[in-house]
Write an enzyme that holds these catalytic residues in place. Structure first.
Site, PDB file in Angstrom:
ATOM      1  N   CYS A   1      48.923  39.295  37.228  1.00 42.56           N
ATOM      2  CA  CYS A   1      49.602  38.073  36.783  1.00 42.56           C
ATOM      3  C   CYS A   1      48.631  37.161  36.028  1.00 42.56           C
ATOM      4  O   CYS A   1      49.015  36.502  35.065  1.00 42.56           O
ATOM      5  CB  CYS A   1      50.191  37.322  37.973  1.00 42.56           C
ATOM      6  SG  CYS A   1      51.575  38.176  38.738  1.00 42.56           S
TER       7      CYS A   1
ATOM      8  N   CYS B   1      37.738  43.070  28.985  1.00 41.87           N
ATOM      9  CA  CYS B   1      38.985  42.331  29.240  1.00 41.87           C
ATOM     10  C   CYS B   1      38.636  41.064  30.012  1.00 41.87           C
ATOM     11  O   CYS B   1      37.488  40.618  29.989  1.00 41.87           O
ATOM     12  CB  CYS B   1      40.009  43.196  29.974  1.00 41.87           C
ATOM     13  SG  CYS B   1      39.583  43.552  31.678  1.00 41.87           S
TER      14      CYS B   1
END
Lengths: 373, 88
Positions: free
Chosen positions: A186, A331
């Protein structure tokens, strides 16, 4: 367990329901429910179960309240930022309903402590945000005979299912194996704040049904919810005879932590770079940096010279990376980039590297001015 | 045979965000091949190198689970691609 006059007044609307009545409310008072993860799902589940008079409610989380949690984690308020979640959440629940017992567990669930953590509870609510913990919890619930009400969310979509040992499939029957990093979290992909409110409330509903024995629990039925289309769908799921934990010949006979790089996993051949390692590397060479985050994350801030290939596009764009480039995948926190490394290895790209801890680690250890969305 | 394919949220980056796309094929295998032709790379996320459905993915034809790629798909069916989600 009889109800006091105060409890009869507090729970009057339940008692007025013929399906629950005083007998059902007494069952709720005797119930022992453990909520794993005081996050988006755990917050509404905990609030509704506390309000409903669930007699013993455990709240387990090792983390602290972050400002970015408050968009959806309604158990907390601004004054609680930086406090341990279990502690702050426990106080909120106690204030909501002083008639019940609240147990706050500031603990990271591991194979070594899961048996003790679950021992005093009959029903477990899974509101964790890691697949590794979901599998650990599922296995423990099967092995120790606990009912598990599990939900998960991603962006605008949610899933819900109830698992009762020997009465239907378990989570491994649904998804035999999974690894963190295969799907963005999330924090990485974003999530509609109200989405866990829907799913967490459904988890509380399932728990109340199991406790009181009313209705038909969501056993062997996967419920999915798409908030954008406002669409609920249901799928039949069967117990797998070859399930590793609840099948006919289980290979998992005690809870175990997920191996971060098991044998046979292509990610086992990945070079792992700390933020400091990458800083050194950049001073002596110019490695190919591949940033696999979403466009909005890349736009907020990225390393100079990084090529942007979102993880979702990587399978069809691997040809853009020379086989001998020894790329460094990047990332936000290191999960998606590890998945990218595995894809690169499978495609024959030699010696891919993963920035461990992602750009969060880079911002923390090397360059605090880098904006990380 | 024309069908509808419902795409799991984590795979919608392949379909430009579309939750549903049009599909074609008489078997799941044919439907996925057609899907791959229009959205390159998406099949790899569902099916491994040994032609097995990945263990964190489930495929359903309408409400029925499809364990094999040989599963039949009929005109008007909906193929659902479901992915394990970790968010909490």
């Amino acid at each position: 367990m009889t109800l006091s006059a105060t409890e009869r007044a507090r729970y009057h609307r339940h008692i007025a329901l013929a399906e629950i009545g005083a007998a059902g409310q007494e069952k709720l008072k005797a119930a022992r429910v453990l909520i794993i993860g005081a996050g988006g799902l755990g917050s509404p589940a905990a609030l509704y179960l506390a309000a409903a008079g669930c007699g013993t409610l455990g709240l387990l989380d090792f983390d602290r309240v972050d400002l970015s949690n408050l968009q959806r984690q309604v158990l907390f308020d601004s004054a609680g930022v930086a406090r341990p979640k279990a502690e702050a959440g426990g106080e909120r629940l106690a204030a909501l309903n002083p008639e019940i017992r609240i147990n706050a567990h500031t603990l990271e669930l591991k194979a070594a402590n899961v048996r003790a953590a679950l021992a005093d509870y009959d029903i477990v609510i899974d509101g964790t945000d890691r697949l590794a913990t979901r599998y650990l919890l599922n296995d423990a619930c099967v092995l120790y005979g606990k009912a598990l009400v599990s939900a998960a969310i991603h962006r605008f979509e949610g899933q819900l299912m109830t698992y009762v040992p020997h009465q239907g499939p378990c989570y491994r029957c649904l998804f035999p194996q999974g690894r963190d990093g295969i799907v963005a979290t999330c924090a990485e992909a974003g999530v509609l704040g109200v989405l866990p409110g829907v799913l967490g409330t459904l988890q509380a509903t399932e728990a109340i049904k199991l406790i009181t024995g009313v209705g038909e629990p969501l056993i062997g039925r996967l419920l999915t919810y798409d908030a954008l289309d406002m669409r609920f769908q249901e799928f039949r799921v069967s117990r797998r005879r070859d399930c590793a934990v609840c099948g006919d010949a289980p290979s998992i006979t005690e809870p175990r932590d997920q191996d971060p790089a098991p044998a046979g996993d292509p990610s086992g051949g990945v070079r792992r770079l700390s933020a400091g390692d990458l800083q050194e590397l950049l001073q002596t060479r110019a490695p190919l940096l591949v940033d696999v985050r979403e466009p909005y994350e890349f736009a907020a801030g990225h390393l100079a010279g990084a090529r942007h290939i979102p993880l979702g596009e990587l399978p069809r764009r691997l040809a853009e990376i020379p086989k001998d480039a020894a790329p460094v995948f990047i990332c936000r926190s290191g999960g998606r980039s590890l998945a990218a490394c595995a894809m690169a290895l499978a495609a024959g790209i030699a010696s891919p590297a993963n920035l461990e801890g992602g750009l969060q680690a880079w911002a923390r250890e090397v360059d605090p001015t880098l904006a990380v969305a | 045979m024309s069908c509808t394919i419902r795409i799991a949220s984590p795979l919608r980056s392949y379909t430009a965000g579309a939750a549903s796309v049009a599909g074609s094929g008489a078997t799941l295998s044919a439907v996925l091949a057609h899907l791959e032709a229009h959205y390159p790379g998406i099949r790899f996320r569902m099916i491994d190198e040994q032609e097995r459905i990945r263990p964190h993915m489930r495929l359903f034809v309408n409400a029925s689970e499809a364990c094999e790629l040989t599963a039949a798909v009929r005109d008007g069916d909906t193929v659902h691609v479901i992915c394990a989600l970790s968010g909490g």
